[in-house]
Scaffold this motif. Structure first.
Motif, PDB file in Angstrom:
ATOM      1  N   MET A   1      54.695  32.010 -11.894  1.00 12.97           N
ATOM      2  CA  MET A   1      55.729  32.658 -11.088  1.00 12.97           C
ATOM      3  C   MET A   1      56.209  31.687 -10.016  1.00 12.97           C
ATOM      4  O   MET A   1      55.420  30.948  -9.443  1.00 12.97           O
ATOM      5  CB  MET A   1      55.157  33.929 -10.458  1.00 12.97           C
ATOM      6  N   ILE A   2      57.480  31.719  -9.763  1.00 16.04           N
ATOM      7  CA  ILE A   2      58.073  30.885  -8.725  1.00 16.04           C
ATOM      8  C   ILE A   2      57.797  31.543  -7.375  1.00 16.04           C
ATOM      9  O   ILE A   2      58.157  32.696  -7.149  1.00 16.04           O
ATOM     10  CB  ILE A   2      59.591  30.731  -8.963  1.00 16.04           C
ATOM     11  N   ARG A   3      57.142  30.826  -6.470  1.00 15.35           N
ATOM     12  CA  ARG A   3      56.739  31.394  -5.180  1.00 15.35           C
ATOM     13  C   ARG A   3      57.779  31.175  -4.081  1.00 15.35           C
ATOM     14  O   ARG A   3      57.808  31.904  -3.100  1.00 15.35           O
ATOM     15  CB  ARG A   3      55.405  30.814  -4.725  1.00 15.35           C
ATOM     16  N   SER A   4      58.615  30.142  -4.236  1.00 15.62           N
ATOM     17  CA  SER A   4      59.640  29.862  -3.228  1.00 15.62           C
ATOM     18  C   SER A   4      60.774  29.100  -3.897  1.00 15.62           C
ATOM     19  O   SER A   4      60.639  28.633  -5.027  1.00 15.62           O
ATOM     20  CB  SER A   4      59.048  29.054  -2.066  1.00 15.62           C
ATOM     21  N   ALA A   5      61.863  28.972  -3.184  1.00 22.76           N
ATOM     22  CA  ALA A   5      63.040  28.295  -3.732  1.00 22.76           C
ATOM     23  C   ALA A   5      62.708  26.844  -4.057  1.00 22.76           C
ATOM     24  O   ALA A   5      62.225  26.107  -3.195  1.00 22.76           O
ATOM     25  CB  ALA A   5      64.190  28.349  -2.730  1.00 22.76           C
ATOM     26  N   PRO A   6      62.946  26.428  -5.295  1.00 23.16           N
ATOM     27  CA  PRO A   6      62.729  25.016  -5.615  1.00 23.16           C
ATOM     28  C   PRO A   6      63.791  24.155  -4.926  1.00 23.16           C
ATOM     29  O   PRO A   6      64.931  24.593  -4.726  1.00 23.16           O
ATOM     30  CB  PRO A   6      62.882  24.970  -7.136  1.00 23.16           C
ATOM     31  N   ARG A   7      63.420  22.971  -4.552  1.00 26.22           N
ATOM     32  CA  ARG A   7      64.354  22.057  -3.883  1.00 26.22           C
ATOM     33  C   ARG A   7      65.260  21.421  -4.937  1.00 26.22           C
ATOM     34  O   ARG A   7      64.781  20.863  -5.936  1.00 26.22           O
ATOM     35  CB  ARG A   7      63.560  20.985  -3.143  1.00 26.22           C
ATOM     36  N   LEU A   8      66.563  21.529  -4.718  1.00 24.01           N
ATOM     37  CA  LEU A   8      67.559  20.910  -5.589  1.00 24.01           C
ATOM     38  C   LEU A   8      68.392  19.958  -4.744  1.00 24.01           C
ATOM     39  O   LEU A   8      68.675  20.249  -3.581  1.00 24.01           O
ATOM     40  CB  LEU A   8      68.480  21.969  -6.202  1.00 24.01           C
ATOM     41  N   GLU A   9      68.797  18.856  -5.337  1.00 18.17           N
ATOM     42  CA  GLU A   9      69.655  17.910  -4.614  1.00 18.17           C
ATOM     43  C   GLU A   9      70.893  17.595  -5.427  1.00 18.17           C
ATOM     44  O   GLU A   9      70.834  17.479  -6.648  1.00 18.17           O
ATOM     45  CB  GLU A   9      68.898  16.616  -4.295  1.00 18.17           C
ATOM     46  N   THR A  10      72.002  17.465  -4.714  1.00 18.37           N
ATOM     47  CA  THR A  10      73.255  17.017  -5.308  1.00 18.37           C
ATOM     48  C   THR A  10      73.675  15.768  -4.535  1.00 18.37           C
ATOM     49  O   THR A  10      72.936  15.293  -3.664  1.00 18.37           O
ATOM     50  CB  THR A  10      74.346  18.095  -5.186  1.00 18.37           C
ATOM     51  N   GLU A  11      74.839  15.285  -4.807  1.00 19.08           N
ATOM     52  CA  GLU A  11      75.314  14.087  -4.115  1.00 19.08           C
ATOM     53  C   GLU A  11      75.322  14.280  -2.592  1.00 19.08           C
ATOM     54  O   GLU A  11      74.868  13.417  -1.853  1.00 19.08           O
ATOM     55  CB  GLU A  11      76.725  13.737  -4.598  1.00 19.08           C
ATOM     56  N   ARG A  12      75.811  15.439  -2.144  1.00 15.12           N
ATOM     57  CA  ARG A  12      75.961  15.662  -0.701  1.00 15.12           C
ATOM     58  C   ARG A  12      75.036  16.709  -0.110  1.00 15.12           C
ATOM     59  O   ARG A  12      75.004  16.882   1.109  1.00 15.12           O
ATOM     60  CB  ARG A  12      77.405  16.094  -0.397  1.00 15.12           C
ATOM     61  N   LEU A  13      74.306  17.435  -0.960  1.00 14.03           N
ATOM     62  CA  LEU A  13      73.602  18.635  -0.491  1.00 14.03           C
ATOM     63  C   LEU A  13      72.139  18.681  -0.894  1.00 14.03           C
ATOM     64  O   LEU A  13      71.738  18.095  -1.901  1.00 14.03           O
ATOM     65  CB  LEU A  13      74.287  19.875  -1.063  1.00 14.03           C
TER      66      LEU A  13
END
Length: 178
Positions: A1-13
């Motif tokens: 189960m996912i316990r917290s928001a996974p970190r995602l990265e984009t070019e600016r964010l």
């Protein structure tokens, strides 16, 4: 189960889990009359902003999805939030059981493609983790900017629904082909 928001990265964010320190930025965005014009019609209080922050964090361990805080890499400023939820809304037609998508961004970043970039990252995550699935969203029919963004993201306009006794624009991104 996912316990917290996974970190995602984009070019600016950076899309990341909310922290208690995000309250000031969240409350500032949600108290902006321009931001909430098509959402609630009235500025959202700091107290209700805190409730929304708690809800955003609490969804992840309960449902395996939720909202991300969206932070600019350039200055570390939280400029909005985006994600998926199932609020079991009393809406016709029903979207219960589907990952409803939502987004809210600070007026300082409107028109810069920030929301589009964040939404694309969130949708890519959903496709990778939950497989091909239809994604609905409800948008005020007067919210031209959000309807335009939804179309750019691949959402198709459906017949209007009824939510809280009022018509609401219904859009849906069809499940991508596997």
């Amino acid at each position: 189960m996912i316990r917290s928001a996974p970190r995602l990265e984009t070019e600016r964010l950076i899309l990341r889990d909310f922290t208690r320190d995000d309250l000031d930025a969240l409350a500032a965005t949600l108290s902006d009359v321009e931001v909430v014009r098509h959402l609630t019609g009235e500025p959202i209080s700091r107290e209700d902003s805190l409730r929304r922050l708690f809800m955003a964090v609490g969804q992840w361990p309960l449902t395996g999805m939720g909202m991300w805080a969206v932070e600019q890499k350039s200055d570390g400023r939280m400029v909005g939030h985006v994600g998926f939820f199932d609020m079991e809304r009393d809406i016709i037609p029903s979207i219960t059981g589907l990952p409803e998508m939502g987004w809210i961004f600070d007026t300082a970043v409107h028109g810069q493609g920030i929301a589009h970039e964040a939404c694309l990252a969130a949708l890519a995550w959903l496709d990778a983790t939950h497989g091909p699935i239809d994604v609905p969203a409800i948008i005020s029919a007067e919210n031209v900017a959000s309807l335009k963004l939804a179309k750019k993201l691949g959402f198709l306009r459906e017949p209007d629904g009824v939510y809280k006794g009022e018509p609401i624009a219904m859009v849906r991104r069809p499940a991508p082909l596997a």
